[in-house]
Design a protein around this motif. Structure first.
Motif, mmCIF file in Angstrom:
data_model
loop_
_atom_site.group_PDB
_atom_site.id
_atom_site.type_symbol
_atom_site.label_atom_id
_atom_site.label_comp_id
_atom_site.label_asym_id
_atom_site.label_seq_id
_atom_site.Cartn_x
_atom_site.Cartn_y
_atom_site.Cartn_z
ATOM 1 N N GLN A 111 0.835 -1.197 0.000
ATOM 2 C CA GLN A 111 0.000 0.000 0.000
ATOM 3 C C GLN A 111 0.874 1.254 0.000
ATOM 4 O O GLN A 111 0.544 2.258 -0.644
ATOM 5 C CB GLN A 111 -0.921 0.005 1.227
ATOM 6 N N GLN A 112 1.987 1.177 0.692
ATOM 7 C CA GLN A 112 2.892 2.325 0.731
ATOM 8 C C GLN A 112 3.428 2.651 -0.663
ATOM 9 O O GLN A 112 3.521 3.814 -1.060
ATOM 10 C CB GLN A 112 4.049 2.053 1.691
ATOM 11 N N ALA A 113 3.772 1.599 -1.435
ATOM 12 C CA ALA A 113 4.272 1.817 -2.796
ATOM 13 C C ALA A 113 3.187 2.415 -3.681
ATOM 14 O O ALA A 113 3.456 3.276 -4.524
ATOM 15 C CB ALA A 113 4.784 0.505 -3.374
ATOM 16 N N LYS A 114 1.950 1.976 -3.476
ATOM 17 C CA LYS A 114 0.842 2.534 -4.261
ATOM 18 C C LYS A 114 0.601 4.001 -3.912
ATOM 19 O O LYS A 114 0.251 4.802 -4.781
ATOM 20 C CB LYS A 114 -0.424 1.721 -4.016
ATOM 21 N N ASP A 115 0.814 4.346 -2.656
ATOM 22 C CA ASP A 115 0.581 5.732 -2.226
ATOM 23 C C ASP A 115 1.576 6.703 -2.850
ATOM 24 O O ASP A 115 1.251 7.883 -3.025
ATOM 25 C CB ASP A 115 0.656 5.824 -0.696
ATOM 26 N N VAL A 116 2.779 6.215 -3.142
ATOM 27 C CA VAL A 116 3.801 7.109 -3.710
ATOM 28 C C VAL A 116 4.022 6.811 -5.196
ATOM 29 O O VAL A 116 5.065 7.159 -5.759
ATOM 30 C CB VAL A 116 5.135 6.970 -2.944
ATOM 31 N N GLU A 117 3.044 6.206 -5.829
ATOM 32 C CA GLU A 117 3.196 5.820 -7.234
ATOM 33 C C GLU A 117 3.414 7.026 -8.151
ATOM 34 O O GLU A 117 4.020 6.909 -9.213
ATOM 35 C CB GLU A 117 1.961 5.040 -7.690
ATOM 36 N N ALA A 118 2.916 8.182 -7.743
ATOM 37 C CA ALA A 118 3.143 9.381 -8.550
ATOM 38 C C ALA A 118 4.601 9.807 -8.512
ATOM 39 O O ALA A 118 5.085 10.499 -9.419
ATOM 40 C CB ALA A 118 2.255 10.524 -8.049
ATOM 41 N N VAL A 119 5.321 9.403 -7.471
ATOM 42 C CA VAL A 119 6.738 9.760 -7.328
ATOM 43 C C VAL A 119 7.628 8.684 -7.933
ATOM 44 O O VAL A 119 8.535 8.968 -8.712
ATOM 45 C CB VAL A 119 7.094 9.987 -5.845
ATOM 46 N N ILE A 120 7.369 7.429 -7.533
ATOM 47 C CA ILE A 120 8.109 6.285 -8.091
ATOM 48 C C ILE A 120 7.097 5.453 -8.878
ATOM 49 O O ILE A 120 6.283 4.731 -8.300
ATOM 50 C CB ILE A 120 8.765 5.439 -6.980
ATOM 51 N N THR A 121 7.127 5.584 -10.182
ATOM 52 C CA THR A 121 6.132 4.962 -11.039
ATOM 53 C C THR A 121 6.383 3.470 -11.212
ATOM 54 O O THR A 121 7.468 2.962 -10.913
ATOM 55 C CB THR A 121 6.134 5.628 -12.419
ATOM 56 N N ARG A 122 5.381 2.784 -11.706
ATOM 57 C CA ARG A 122 5.527 1.344 -11.957
ATOM 58 C C ARG A 122 6.647 1.042 -12.955
ATOM 59 O O ARG A 122 7.410 0.095 -12.731
ATOM 60 C CB ARG A 122 4.190 0.764 -12.418
ATOM 61 N N PRO A 123 6.752 1.800 -14.061
ATOM 62 C CA PRO A 123 7.892 1.534 -14.955
ATOM 63 C C PRO A 123 9.242 1.672 -14.266
ATOM 64 O O PRO A 123 10.181 0.914 -14.563
ATOM 65 C CB PRO A 123 7.711 2.586 -16.057
ATOM 66 N N GLN A 124 9.354 2.600 -13.347
ATOM 67 C CA GLN A 124 10.621 2.747 -12.613
ATOM 68 C C GLN A 124 10.861 1.556 -11.689
ATOM 69 O O GLN A 124 12.007 1.106 -11.541
ATOM 70 C CB GLN A 124 10.605 4.049 -11.805
ATOM 71 N N LEU A 125 9.792 1.052 -11.085
ATOM 72 C CA LEU A 125 9.934 -0.127 -10.226
ATOM 73 C C LEU A 125 10.346 -1.344 -11.058
ATOM 74 O O LEU A 125 11.199 -2.138 -10.639
ATOM 75 C CB LEU A 125 8.620 -0.402 -9.501
ATOM 76 N N VAL A 126 9.741 -1.474 -12.231
ATOM 77 C CA VAL A 126 10.107 -2.582 -13.117
ATOM 78 C C VAL A 126 11.560 -2.444 -13.548
ATOM 79 O O VAL A 126 12.314 -3.425 -13.575
ATOM 80 C CB VAL A 126 9.173 -2.625 -14.339
ATOM 81 N N GLN A 127 11.962 -1.224 -13.861
ATOM 82 C CA GLN A 127 13.348 -0.985 -14.262
ATOM 83 C C GLN A 127 14.322 -1.380 -13.149
ATOM 84 O O GLN A 127 15.371 -1.979 -13.407
ATOM 85 C CB GLN A 127 13.530 0.487 -14.625
ATOM 86 N N GLY A 128 13.976 -1.052 -11.911
ATOM 87 C CA GLY A 128 14.829 -1.440 -10.789
ATOM 88 C C GLY A 128 14.911 -2.945 -10.645
ATOM 89 O O GLY A 128 15.991 -3.495 -10.378
ATOM 90 N N ALA A 129 13.791 -3.651 -10.822
ATOM 91 C CA ALA A 129 13.790 -5.112 -10.719
ATOM 92 C C ALA A 129 14.617 -5.752 -11.829
ATOM 93 O O ALA A 129 15.336 -6.730 -11.612
ATOM 94 C CB ALA A 129 12.356 -5.627 -10.759
ATOM 95 N N VAL A 130 14.510 -5.187 -13.042
ATOM 96 C CA VAL A 130 15.315 -5.695 -14.157
ATOM 97 C C VAL A 130 16.797 -5.485 -13.883
ATOM 98 O O VAL A 130 17.636 -6.339 -14.198
ATOM 99 C CB VAL A 130 14.897 -5.013 -15.471
ATOM 100 N N MET A 131 17.143 -4.363 -13.254
ATOM 101 C CA MET A 131 18.534 -4.113 -12.885
ATOM 102 C C MET A 131 19.043 -5.185 -11.929
ATOM 103 O O MET A 131 20.168 -5.677 -12.057
ATOM 104 C CB MET A 131 18.667 -2.731 -12.246
ATOM 105 N N VAL A 132 18.201 -5.560 -10.981
ATOM 106 C CA VAL A 132 18.571 -6.621 -10.047
ATOM 107 C C VAL A 132 18.799 -7.924 -10.805
ATOM 108 O O VAL A 132 19.811 -8.618 -10.604
ATOM 109 C CB VAL A 132 17.484 -6.807 -8.974
ATOM 110 N N ALA A 133 17.862 -8.274 -11.693
ATOM 111 C CA ALA A 133 17.986 -9.523 -12.450
ATOM 112 C C ALA A 133 19.235 -9.529 -13.318
ATOM 113 O O ALA A 133 19.902 -10.561 -13.470
ATOM 114 C CB ALA A 133 16.742 -9.727 -13.310
ATOM 115 N N ALA A 134 19.576 -8.374 -13.888
ATOM 116 C CA ALA A 134 20.746 -8.296 -14.763
ATOM 117 C C ALA A 134 22.052 -8.489 -14.005
ATOM 118 O O ALA A 134 23.062 -8.894 -14.587
ATOM 119 C CB ALA A 134 20.764 -6.956 -15.497
ATOM 120 N N ARG A 135 22.060 -8.208 -12.707
ATOM 121 C CA ARG A 135 23.284 -8.321 -11.912
ATOM 122 C C ARG A 135 23.468 -9.717 -11.314
ATOM 123 O O ARG A 135 24.511 -10.001 -10.717
ATOM 124 C CB ARG A 135 23.287 -7.288 -10.774
ATOM 125 N N LEU A 136 22.478 -10.568 -11.454
ATOM 126 C CA LEU A 136 22.578 -11.898 -10.862
ATOM 127 C C LEU A 136 23.585 -12.747 -11.624
ATOM 128 O O LEU A 136 23.538 -12.822 -12.853
ATOM 129 C CB LEU A 136 21.218 -12.596 -10.871
#
Length: 270
Positions: A178-203
């Protein structure tokens, strides 16, 4: 002389001190015949050179003698990208005299194929246009709301969407708090996906093959679900390279919960 023979007189020298033989050789060189072309000869040779150049130009650029007869493709790794698709992308650019092929245009056309990361194109005389491609490799598959999976490479480029994720590639899923949804205007879903892809790329490869999913609850709360049921608390995408190295060391220990969110103070439990 003691034996009664007279010694040969020394050779005469010129006033300047030079040897007479040297003078003869100098005069011979000075008056040696030199090859000289008449104006007519120069014109004839120039005409012959121009004719040869014209014939070569015609053969290379205008005639069909050195036409492209085949397009050789290297670097295709699977049936999702075929050599025929590459040839089709080049199209008419890869026809006609080989010398007239616009290599840069051909390269751009090949690189416009979504699955192609880069391409090299060169002439293989006398009749072959050669293409070497580097395919994009998925480091993550992002699960969409429609249940389909978009493949993303290490630099974050989405290049294919299919009904199933590729084998051995972690799936990125958004399970936002819920906290992530509340700040979605600041940290958007595409940015969250981008961060997750960055994690996957470093594995590392041995970890990526075991990572069934990358779950995103918020920017600071990313988790890995490993095959077999183990969970890795990753935290944010920051310091992912260091976290990956720490995780490799932790996986040698027994446990079901691994925490590398603070890489200087990792933990294992379960």
């Amino acid at each position: 002389m003691a034996d009664g023979r007279l010694a040969d007189p020394p050779p005469a020298r010129r006033a300047g001190g030079g040897h007479p033989r040297d003078e003869v050789e100098f005069e011979a060189e000075e008056y040696a015949p030199r090859l000289r072309l008449s104006r007519r000869g120069v014109l004839v040779l120039g005409a012959l050179g121009a004719a040869v150049l014209g014939v070569l130009t015609w053969v290379l650029f205008l005639s069909s003698v050195l036409d492209v007869r085949s397009v050789a493709v290297q670097g295709v790794q699977d049936d999702r990208l075929t050599a025929d698709q590459v040839r089709a992308a080049i199209g008419g650019v890869g026809s006609g005299p080989l010398a007239r092929v616009d290599l840069e245009d051909a390269r751009r056309r090949v690189e416009a194929i979504p699955r192609v990361a880069s391409a090299e194109v060169w002439r293989g005389w006398p009749h072959t246009l050669r293409v070497k491609i580097t395919q994009r490799k998925a480091v993550a598959a992002v699960k969409g709301e429609d249940g389909r999976f978009t493949q993303v490479d290490a630099v974050g480029v989405s290049f294919a969407t299919e009904s199933a994720a590729p084998e051995g590639v972690p799936v990125v899923e958004l399970q936002l708090s819920q906290q992530a949804k509340d700040v979605e205007a600041v940290i958007t879903r595409p940015q969250l996906v981008q961060g997750a892809v960055m994690v996957a790329a470093r594995l590392p490869a041995e970890v990526a093959q075991r990572a069934g999913a990358v779950l995103v609850h918020s920017y600071d709360d990313i988790q890995l679900q490993l095959n077999g049921g183990a969970t890795v608390r990753w935290g944010s995408p920051e310091q992912s390279d260091r976290k990956a190295r720490v995780l490799v060391a932790l996986l040698h220990q027994k446990g079901t919960n691994f925490d590398v969110s603070t890489p200087d103070a990792p933990a294992v439990s379960g």
